[in-house]
Write an enzyme that holds these catalytic residues in place. Sequence first.
Site, PDB file in Angstrom:
ATOM      1  N   HIS A  81       0.774  -1.248   0.000  1.00 48.26           N
ATOM      2  CA  HIS A  81       0.000   0.000   0.000  1.00 48.26           C
ATOM      3  C   HIS A  81       0.806   1.299   0.000  1.00 48.26           C
ATOM      4  O   HIS A  81       0.308   2.317  -0.451  1.00 48.26           O
ATOM      5  CB  HIS A  81      -0.961   0.073   1.192  1.00 48.26           C
ATOM      6  CG  HIS A  81      -1.950  -1.026   1.286  1.00 48.26           C
ATOM      7  ND1 HIS A  81      -2.829  -1.338   0.264  1.00 48.26           N
ATOM      8  CD2 HIS A  81      -2.210  -1.904   2.285  1.00 48.26           C
ATOM      9  CE1 HIS A  81      -3.584  -2.347   0.639  1.00 48.26           C
ATOM     10  NE2 HIS A  81      -3.231  -2.715   1.840  1.00 48.26           N
ATOM     11  N   ASP A 246       3.639  -8.612   0.747  1.00 47.56           N
ATOM     12  CA  ASP A 246       4.189  -9.513   1.758  1.00 47.56           C
ATOM     13  C   ASP A 246       3.294 -10.712   2.049  1.00 47.56           C
ATOM     14  O   ASP A 246       3.756 -11.864   2.059  1.00 47.56           O
ATOM     15  CB  ASP A 246       4.520  -8.748   3.041  1.00 47.56           C
ATOM     16  CG  ASP A 246       3.380  -7.880   3.557  1.00 47.56           C
ATOM     17  OD1 ASP A 246       2.272  -7.886   2.969  1.00 47.56           O
ATOM     18  OD2 ASP A 246       3.602  -7.167   4.561  1.00 47.56           O
TER      19      ASP A 246
END
Length: 496
Positions: A81, A246
């Site tokens: 993000h 991730d």
Amino acid sequence: MGLVLGIDSSTQSCKAELRDVDSGELRGTGRAPHPPATGPVSEQDPQEWWSALGTACAAALSAANVDPSDVVAVSVAAQCHGLVALDSAGAVIRPAKLWNDTTSIDEVARLRELLPDADWARRTGSVPTAAFTIGKVAWLARYEPENLRRTTTVLLPHDYLTFRLSGERVTDRSEASGTGYFDASADGGRGRYLPDLLELVDPQIDWSSTFPRVAGPSEVAGELTTEAAEFLGGHPGTLVAAGGGDQHAAALGLGVAPGDVTFSLGTSGVVFTPSTTAVHDASGTVDGVADCTGGYLPLVSTLNAARVTDQFARLLGVDAAEFAELALAAGTDTGPVLIAHLDGERKPDLPRARGTLTGITSATTRKEIARAAHEGVLLGLVRGLEHLQRNGVDTGGRVLVVGGGARSPAHRHLLADLLQREVELPDADEATARGACVQAAAVATGADVRTVRDAWRPGTLLRTPPRPVHRDPRAHYARAAKATEDLWNGDHRVEP
């Protein structure tokens, strides 16, 4: 045939793994810290990521006692993000805003006024919160318009490191799907940017020119540049994969299949499961993001996980092991419940919230407080699991628990008790870096990333069965959560 290098650039640190390209055998590991970053203003200098990457990779190569030229492919996974703004020369314009930076609360609220939540979910798979890149772009437009005018490329953290390695401005579906302006299910699942959503921020900018190219899961994104090769001690031309987010890379590293549910207990808490179909949750609880294989990874992410138990352990004056022992010795009495919104919350979207410990009596013990801290983290994610199920996601497979919090026996036992299902601890200490290695191996060998994922699926270290149910805190938690959320989401919201 050689080695592959997988990198996990998280909020706290950079971890690197070296694995054999054919067998997946772990050959060496390295780690380097990142500067601390906590909300509401959470920023890091991307140069620090690059420096830490070099340190971690050098440590992994030294541990393996191999020559850097043995590395045939590299892949980077990183925190999702965040906003990295580059100018026309490829230089970073300002410190990167991270996923846990909540300064764009008001900008996201305005965007959601301009477009209903149901439309955000339908078009992008998710309802944006302050974590999403689009909110950070809107913040930049409002508070630093001169920097926005200088911005020619908008990258995410893993995109930036891939750019430093290869010179290519490239991303992947998993990361693009968390920006708030990408439809991962469009064009037969290849995905498509939605520049009109950024026009809600500023209609005068040609947003389509700021987007990095979206590479496929098993596609070569570029090659190591001469400069990057000198930095790493490798050789130019080493293949660079597209990388990913991730949690998405962790799903690769764990070898999870549709139906398998993973609880990730790190700085944040995440519950996810792979899906072959896209999810569009108009309530905004489930983020219908893409995965690193061409499918989807619907997930629910909370802002508070390991930091919660760390904080309560400090308050009780014990270390992590003693804290887990206290929680498991709490017995079967009802006891207090923690609503663990210590630093605001992401799901539900309450960035200004604070935590609530409720149900305390004059008989409350330290053991019950310790249990409440562990359960507070878990119950928020169990509620996320229920939302996945309501959206038709298959959750009937294995239950895995990973991340730093998975090392706590209290988390494993209490999660098994709450779900009344066996919980597995995979033999994959660094699942994200392992997943990056999976992708690098696919690129190096020309194999489908799913084939490598399945061949490298880790075994199980521990299985934790559920204990007989003597107490169920979920009803108490639901009542307390509603009261807490009403306080911070309505007319009585208190400013920090």
